[in-house]
Every structure is written in C-alpha cells, then in structure tokens.
Design a protein around this motif. Sequence first.
Motif, PDB file in Angstrom:
ATOM      1  N   LEU A 124      36.993  27.361  30.299  1.00 44.63           N
ATOM      2  CA  LEU A 124      36.549  28.288  31.335  1.00 44.63           C
ATOM      3  C   LEU A 124      35.034  28.316  31.335  1.00 44.63           C
ATOM      4  CD1 LEU A 124      38.949  31.258  30.538  1.00 44.63           C
ATOM      5  CD2 LEU A 124      39.186  29.613  32.382  1.00 44.63           C
ATOM      6  N   VAL A 125      34.459  28.454  32.525  1.00 43.42           N
ATOM      7  CA  VAL A 125      33.003  28.560  32.622  1.00 43.42           C
ATOM      8  C   VAL A 125      32.640  30.039  32.463  1.00 43.42           C
ATOM      9  CG1 VAL A 125      30.998  28.095  34.038  1.00 43.42           C
ATOM     10  CG2 VAL A 125      32.974  26.583  34.155  1.00 43.42           C
ATOM     11  N   VAL A 127      30.043  31.859  32.934  1.00 42.24           N
ATOM     12  CA  VAL A 127      29.237  32.570  33.934  1.00 42.24           C
ATOM     13  C   VAL A 127      29.893  32.572  35.309  1.00 42.24           C
ATOM     14  CG1 VAL A 127      27.064  32.170  32.748  1.00 42.24           C
ATOM     15  CG2 VAL A 127      27.866  30.496  34.383  1.00 42.24           C
ATOM     16  N   PHE A 128      31.118  32.089  35.407  1.00 43.50           N
ATOM     17  CA  PHE A 128      31.854  32.156  36.671  1.00 43.50           C
ATOM     18  C   PHE A 128      32.822  33.338  36.635  1.00 43.50           C
ATOM     19  CE2 PHE A 128      31.815  27.391  38.104  1.00 43.50           C
ATOM     20  CZ  PHE A 128      30.441  27.420  38.101  1.00 43.50           C
TER      21      PHE A 128
ATOM     22  N   LEU B 290      29.712  25.113  43.327  1.00 36.07           N
ATOM     23  CA  LEU B 290      30.590  25.558  42.244  1.00 36.07           C
ATOM     24  C   LEU B 290      30.852  24.404  41.288  1.00 36.07           C
ATOM     25  CD1 LEU B 290      32.201  28.212  41.573  1.00 36.07           C
ATOM     26  CD2 LEU B 290      34.202  27.003  42.410  1.00 36.07           C
ATOM     27  N   ARG B 293      27.616  23.462  39.322  1.00 42.60           N
ATOM     28  CA  ARG B 293      27.283  24.406  38.254  1.00 42.60           C
ATOM     29  C   ARG B 293      28.279  24.306  37.115  1.00 42.60           C
ATOM     30  NH1 ARG B 293      27.437  29.892  39.884  1.00 42.60           N
ATOM     31  NH2 ARG B 293      28.635  29.316  41.717  1.00 42.60           N
ATOM     32  N   SER B 294      29.558  24.068  37.434  1.00 43.52           N
ATOM     33  CA  SER B 294      30.547  23.959  36.360  1.00 43.52           C
ATOM     34  C   SER B 294      30.219  22.771  35.462  1.00 43.52           C
ATOM     35  CB  SER B 294      31.955  23.841  36.933  1.00 43.52           C
ATOM     36  OG  SER B 294      32.175  22.555  37.468  1.00 43.52           O
ATOM     37  N   GLU B 297      27.432  23.823  33.190  1.00 42.41           N
ATOM     38  CA  GLU B 297      27.734  24.901  32.252  1.00 42.41           C
ATOM     39  C   GLU B 297      28.764  24.463  31.221  1.00 42.41           C
ATOM     40  OE1 GLU B 297      26.470  27.866  31.937  1.00 42.41           O
ATOM     41  OE2 GLU B 297      25.266  28.034  33.741  1.00 42.41           O
ATOM     42  N   HIS B 298      29.800  23.774  31.651  1.00 45.15           N
ATOM     43  CA  HIS B 298      30.912  23.480  30.762  1.00 45.15           C
ATOM     44  C   HIS B 298      31.609  22.215  31.261  1.00 45.15           C
ATOM     45  CE1 HIS B 298      34.121  23.900  28.046  1.00 45.15           C
ATOM     46  NE2 HIS B 298      34.302  25.194  28.070  1.00 45.15           N
ATOM     47  N   ALA B 301      35.361  21.695  30.821  1.00 46.90           N
ATOM     48  CA  ALA B 301      36.193  22.495  31.718  1.00 46.90           C
ATOM     49  C   ALA B 301      36.285  21.819  33.079  1.00 46.90           C
ATOM     50  CB  ALA B 301      35.632  23.907  31.856  1.00 46.90           C
ATOM     51  N   ARG B 414      18.147  32.234  30.851  1.00 43.08           N
ATOM     52  CA  ARG B 414      19.251  31.468  30.290  1.00 43.08           C
ATOM     53  C   ARG B 414      19.453  30.179  31.072  1.00 43.08           C
ATOM     54  NH1 ARG B 414      25.115  33.924  28.899  1.00 43.08           N
ATOM     55  NH2 ARG B 414      25.205  34.315  31.115  1.00 43.08           N
TER      56      ARG B 414
END
Lengths: 541, 426
Positions: A124-125, A127-128, B290, B293-294, B297-298, B301, B414
């Motif tokens: 899971l992200v 910050v989403f 979306l 950014r995903s 970030e991860h 995922a 961040r």
Amino acid sequence: MGPFSRLGKVLTGEAGQTRTAQRTPSVSRASASEKRLTLELRHITKQFPGVLACDDVNLTVSEGETVALLGENGAGKTTLMNILYGLYTPTSGEVLVDDVPIVMESPSDAIAAGIGMVHQHFMLVPVFTVSENVVLGDEPTEVAGWIDQKTARDRVRTISARYGLEVDPDTYVEDLPVGSQQRVEIIKALSRDANFVIFDEPTSVLTPSEVEGFFKIVEGLKADGKGIVFISHKLGEALEIADRIVIMRRGKTVAEVVPKDVTEEKLAELMVGRPVDLVVDKSESKPLEVVLLVDNLSVLDDRGQLAVNGMSFDVRAGEIVGIAGVQGNGQTELVESLTGLQPSMSGTVYLGGEDVTTKSPRAIHKMDVAHVPEDRQRSGLVLPFTITENIVLDSYYESPISRGVQMNWSEASDRAERLVEEYDVRTPGINVLVSTLSGGNQQKVIVAREFDRDVTLVIASQPTRGIDVGSIEYIHSRIIEERDAGAAVLIVSSELDEIKALSDRILVMYEGRIAGEFDGSASTTEIGLAMLGGAGEAEAS
Amino acid sequence: MKPESDTAIYEGEGKRVTPAERRATIVGVILIVLAVFVFWVFALGSEAGVQSTFKLSLPQARFEDLAWTVNSRWLGFIVSGILAFLGGMVLRRSHVKWTNLALAIGLILVAFAFLTWAASGKSFSLVGMLRATVVLSVPVTLGALTGLMCERVGVINIAIEGQLLTAAFVGTIVGSAWGIWAGLVGAVLTGALLGAVLAVLAIRFRIDQIIAGVVINIFALGLTSFLARRVLSEATHLNSPGRFSPTKIPFLGDIPVLGPMFFNHNMFIYVTFILVIGLHFGLFYTRWGLRSRSVGEHPEAADTVGINVYRVRYRNVILGGMIAGFGGAFLTLAQVSRFEENMTAGIGFIGLAAMIFGRWMPLGVFGAGLVFGFARALQQKLGILGTPIPSEFLSMIPYIVTIIVVAGVVGKARPPAADGQPYIKD
C-alpha cells in the motif's frame, strides 16, 4: 519458455472468457456450485543463485476451500506464492487454472487469472487514501484520465459492506492501524474479482483479537466461494482455520494433512524434520536488586512524533521482563534510547543506580550491557565483514585485540574460534563473510559477541525473528542462562508466544505507554486485550 | 504505572525541547536581529525627509504614471517595529504553527525596506522589478519541474543543469539555421535525449543516480564549451537565432501591476504557467499522476497491481528532460538570443533547490521559483540603481538565498519514499 509461452497466452485468452462468464453474477455461483474452479501449481522449481528455493512443488486449491501452507522461515513458502502471483518466474513447472496453463510474467497476469494476494509487507502507498490504493492500476476515469473519485469510493464501500471490511475510503493509509491496512489489502484484492486469495503470514502483524476478526473475514470469503491459501508458520492458526494443511520443508512439500488427524506437536515435527520441544525449560526466577530503572521516559520518532510517552519501569537482576505489543508502538525507539542510540526527550534512565540518560552507546556498552538489536542485518552485523571482524566489533579498540594502532588479529581469531565453538555457530570457518550465514547463525554470532563477558543487563529486541526452530531453542536457553547467572534481562518481541515462553514479568506497550503489567503466567486473552490498549494497569499482580 | 499527560514532557528541566520549538526560537532571534538591522542601517541610514518613489506602471502602459512615494526613514522605522513585534510573538512560542508565516512576512518586509533604502531620493520601477521576477523565475521553475517529474517517480535528476545548457546550445544552432520554431523543437528533443540517457543509466544499469547526473553535467559543459569556442566563434551566423516576441493578452494585460507582471510576455512564460497548473492537476487528480506517484512512493506496490514500474520511470524522466529542453530554449530563444559558455550558471541546481522548497508540488515549485526569480531581479535592478554594495556581492544574492532557503526555511520536507532507489525485480 519461448514457444510454450505463446501457446500459453492463447490458452489463457480462452480460459479468461470462461472465467468472466462464470464470475459476473455472484448469484449464479450457488447454482453452478458443482463446477468449482481449481488453482494448481504443478512441478514448480525455482533456482536462485546458490539456493534451490522450491524443488518440484505441487499444490492445489479449489474455490470455497482454505489451504494452509505451513513451513519454517526459508522453507520456500513465500517464493512459491510470489511465483503464483507472477512476481517471480519459475525455473520450471507451471501454474494452471482449471487445468489450463497460464503464463505468469507479471502480477497483471495473475490478476487477470483471478488471483489476489495479501502480502506480508503490505503493498500500500502510505501517502495515498484508501480508495486511491484500491483503484491503483485499475482506475475509473473520466475524460483525459481524470480519476472518478466517486466511483472509486463506491467500489471500496460496496466491497466493505459485502464482506464486513470496515474502512473509510478517504483516510490516508499511513493514518490507519495495521489491522485496517490489512483490510484495505483484502479489499484491493477483491475489487479485482479475485477467485483465489493468497494470504502471506497475515497474522504476524495482528493482535490476538484482531486475529479473531481476521479469521471471521476468511470464513466469510470462503462462504462466498473464494479459494484461500493461508501461509503461516503458526501451527495453532493453521489447525484452526484450514481445511487442508500442506507442509513445506527446504523447498519441498513434505506432507499434506487434514487438521483433525494431527496435533501441534506432530505439525512441528513435520515442519522441522525432528521432534521439537515446544516448551522452554525454565526455573522460578529469583529477582534481586534493581539494575535498570526507567523513569518517565519519552522519546520522539524520526518524524518528530512521541513514540515513547512517559514510560516508567524497572528490571531486576535475575529476572526476565518481556515487552509485548504490536510492532510500531514505540518498542524500537525505547530500545534505541536505552542503549544510547537515540536521544530521549525527557525522563531519566538509571543503570545500577547511575544516570545514563545522555551516555553514549559505547559508554553504556562498557557498563556490561549486551544489546541484541531488532534488525540483525542492519544494526547487528556488518554483512560484508567476516565472522572474526564481527566478533571483535565491540572490542577492537582495546587490549588485547588492539595493540596501540595495530590490530592483533591472531588474538581476534582465537576469540572467534572459541566463540564459534561455544555458541554452536554452523560455519565452514571463522573467515567467511557473515552475509553467507543463515539467519539463525547470524543471530548466534551477535549473541556470542554480546554475551561473552560478565553481563549485567541484556536488552534483546526480536531475538529470534525469522530464524529456524533449532536456533530459537538455542538462543532462548542462552538468554535464560544469562538470567540464572544473575543478569537483568529485557526482551522486546512482537511474538506473544516468545514473550510468554521467556518472561517472568510482562509489560504490554501500546502507543508508547505501558498498557498493562502481568506476571509470566497471564493468559493470551488478557495480554491480547492490553495490546489493543484496553486493559489499563488493572491486572498488575 | 500512571499514564502521564502530554504536557509533562515540555515541563521539567526545560533543556530538552521539541524541534518545532527550537526552530521558533531561532526564527524569533533572526527576526529581532533583522529588526535591529533595519532600524540601524535602513532607517537611520536614510537621510531625514528623503523620499523613495516606486513606479507602478511601465512607460507605455495605458494607465500612465501610477506611482507611490514614501518617506524612506519612516518606512524603515515602521518595518523595524513590525519585525520586532513578529520576533517577540514567535519567541513566546505560543503558536508554533505560525513560525513559517511570520518568517515569510518578515523577509518580504526586509526586502521592501531594503528597496526603499536603496531607492531613497530616487525613483525606482517596482513593476519593472516584479516583471523581471516573473521572467527570471521561469528557467528556475522549469528546472524544478524537471526535477519534480523525475523524483516523483523515484529517479533523482541532478543533470538538469546539463540538460538546460545543452538544449540552449542546440536551440541556438538549430534556431539560427532553420528558424526559432525549429530551434525550439531541437532544444526539446535534446532535453528528451539527455533525459533518456539518464533514464537508461539510472533505471536499466542502476548506476548511482547522483554520479550519472554529475557525468551528464560535466559532459554537457565540456561539449558545449568546446563547440562554442571552436564552432560558434568562427561561424557567428550560427549564434544569432532571433527570439520569440512578447504577445500581450488582451484585457488581462492592461490590469495595473498584474498585467505587466503576468500577462505581457512571450509564449514561454505562458506555457510555463500552463505547465505548472497542468502538472499540478495531472499529478494529483489523474490516472497518470496516481500511477507516477505510486511508482515514486512504493514501486513494489505499483508492480503488484500490474503497473510497469520501468515504463513509468522511463516515460517521466524523458518528459522531464523535455521540460528542461524547453527551459534551455527559453534562455537562448527568448532571453538573450545567443549562446554563451556556461550560460546557465547554476540555474539547474537552483531549480533543484526550488523543487525541495516547493515540496515536490508544481504550485509550490512555482512559488519557490518566484522567490529565486526575485533574488535575481533584485541583483539586476540594484546594479542599475547604483547602491554602495559592491556588484560581486550583488551577484551572490541568488546563491545565498538558495543556501538560506534549503538550510533554514524549508524545515523537514518529505521527499517521495522511493526517491533515488533503483527498482530491482526478481
């Protein structure tokens, strides 16, 4: 698998059509219950450089059935499931849905084949929002790729209503407790019409009562006709939830049993390959003087939030105090602060009557404190160093290991030889890199280094995480030996079983505070309640 | 075991405080020091009774002769008073949240007092300076957007400088040979090409991203300097591409102050506005955003839901390169209309600072770009105004602002969680 893969793609296409036809109305499932889909792994082998992770593994699961896949850490369970989810390509063997081989080159293939996965480390992200995480990769859009937030939210709400998975679609995932994050993962898998859901160590992050809630969810999924694969190393849970239990050892499936035919002891034996003593031998403790006294300690985490919030407790010589609690409730910061690795905000720490609050890690270490850190690979060892170098990591600067500016390597080697012998580290020699050792042997190297002197205080964080049963037995007995030799021992673990097996006194940590104090014989239910922050300090004995 | 209340932590010995409080103390002291400085230098430094005049319209504007005259010394006193008040408020630490706002207001006031002092007894075109701020913020903003495009998907791009410089160079040559529009296309493609090089090094070969960026910068500087000396100095006709001329937007361009600031420029500046707004909404409200950014970030995922991490990274890094290419074209096809050795002079790096200051958000980045644009405009206009400050110090202003902003004002921003981490599959 060149020519074969093309054939597979064609076959997948056909199979895909049949599946969608079956999947759409859930009502028709009941009437079509005579035709159940089956997911099968056939002759799967996965060779990593130097390691055969899976060796000719076979596994089947049908819709409406729960299969537990049981095995020790490193038995190849997770590798197998990553193959099933398209994250790894098998060296040989195939995945079939309803007897049709499917090509698994990426997770999208698995999703298309109706396979969903709830990972051990949530995908899971943070910050989403919940709904953003659920729709990621399959977003409902309007013109120009603009995301239709309303449909996204509705998707979450529909599934959470249907399966009782309560969660607010607009919350940010990082603000959710772990149990809710897991629900988001489940919703995510279900929102892609998964017929089969794989759970990888789903209960390792949950409190006992959350585990019960989780089992209810699994029952609900099963009743709705989903096929479930439940991966675990916890025997009791497998017995409770599974229709069938498949046991893996060293990359092979060694047994397949039905829960009513076996006991926990029998399962443990199958898992490890020899009879195992599940109970730790331990005499009554004889607590003496206070060694560690923590007074109103507060510590910030690296985001500047209060992780430890005014904790006060003591640990006496000759007793083991266990700190239980779900991970992320401030345990890491507490240990780092006690060992001098992280400054505290307020409060005082006394060691043998002396104020050590602002002392350096080396000064604390020199006061005969042994520290077994939470993450052995990151903070316990220097992985590209040899065993010898790691053994002298805490004493390289003083005689006899150092002679002024020069290292006395023969002295260091002697010490390493002695400790490898004494602590039963299984290694070809003292000059191999610790990175090549198994987890259990790496942990033994740390324990050997830390315990090889007159220790007055042992601080051990997750001392047996991810290591084999044999090493667990050994490390537990060593810790009890230290206690009996008169050391004060503080154990921090998120495995309640471990805490209960070792501790003479149990403190439960919840959101940086002590949420309950128990003696070593308290029941799992009592402690479990405190782990949710419920019990307060009432049950203190 | 009694649970303690939160406040207990802040009492006690008083030697340990939260980071936010420590920051408040520092900012408070800075404000007080500034108050004294403004009082001493700007207020007492201006002769009594002398006035500063700020012109609020450009010579050819529809509303002629908008101007504002103030008494230099009195303005210094007032600003000094406000600063002291703000400093006192911040030092009381009762509203820690407002520290940043107080600091921002304080710094704007100091800048204003400084201008008043520098312009005392003269007249100074305030609107000209604000207009220059917007123009000079454009390359910084574009550089920052480039960095943002890459870092949002987890690739650190410190090659922005090299991308700007090479694109400016190619834009000049192609523009001189085939016209400015061709030059623009050439510059954008050059940026894309360098973006692709960075992407291959960072994503495919997993070379340390900082080193990959440095390599591209050194390569760009060396190549363009060499060619500029060897080729452009001989064939001077290849170093005069002409430039894009300003188009005033009807109606909006006539608004006093705001018109000349924002709506009377060449197309580069309008496109930058559109990019900032478009990227902001794109990043936070669309599927593309979306997914991007995903990935930053991860990435695991993203991978597990069927997003091709590598493809997203390649795409965004190359798109980022195109933005840098556009920024490079702005330098030679809109600002100066010729190429000079190392003409970017660190704009790419200031862009990185603006990206951090703007917290990896396009609108924030634009705001940060304006701050740096202001610093550069100040440097230029003060040179013209003739202050007692040596010009060497004036040309330091943008860089000093960069250091102060990144070290002090930003606080703890961040970055994307997977920033700079290569993604390794299987």
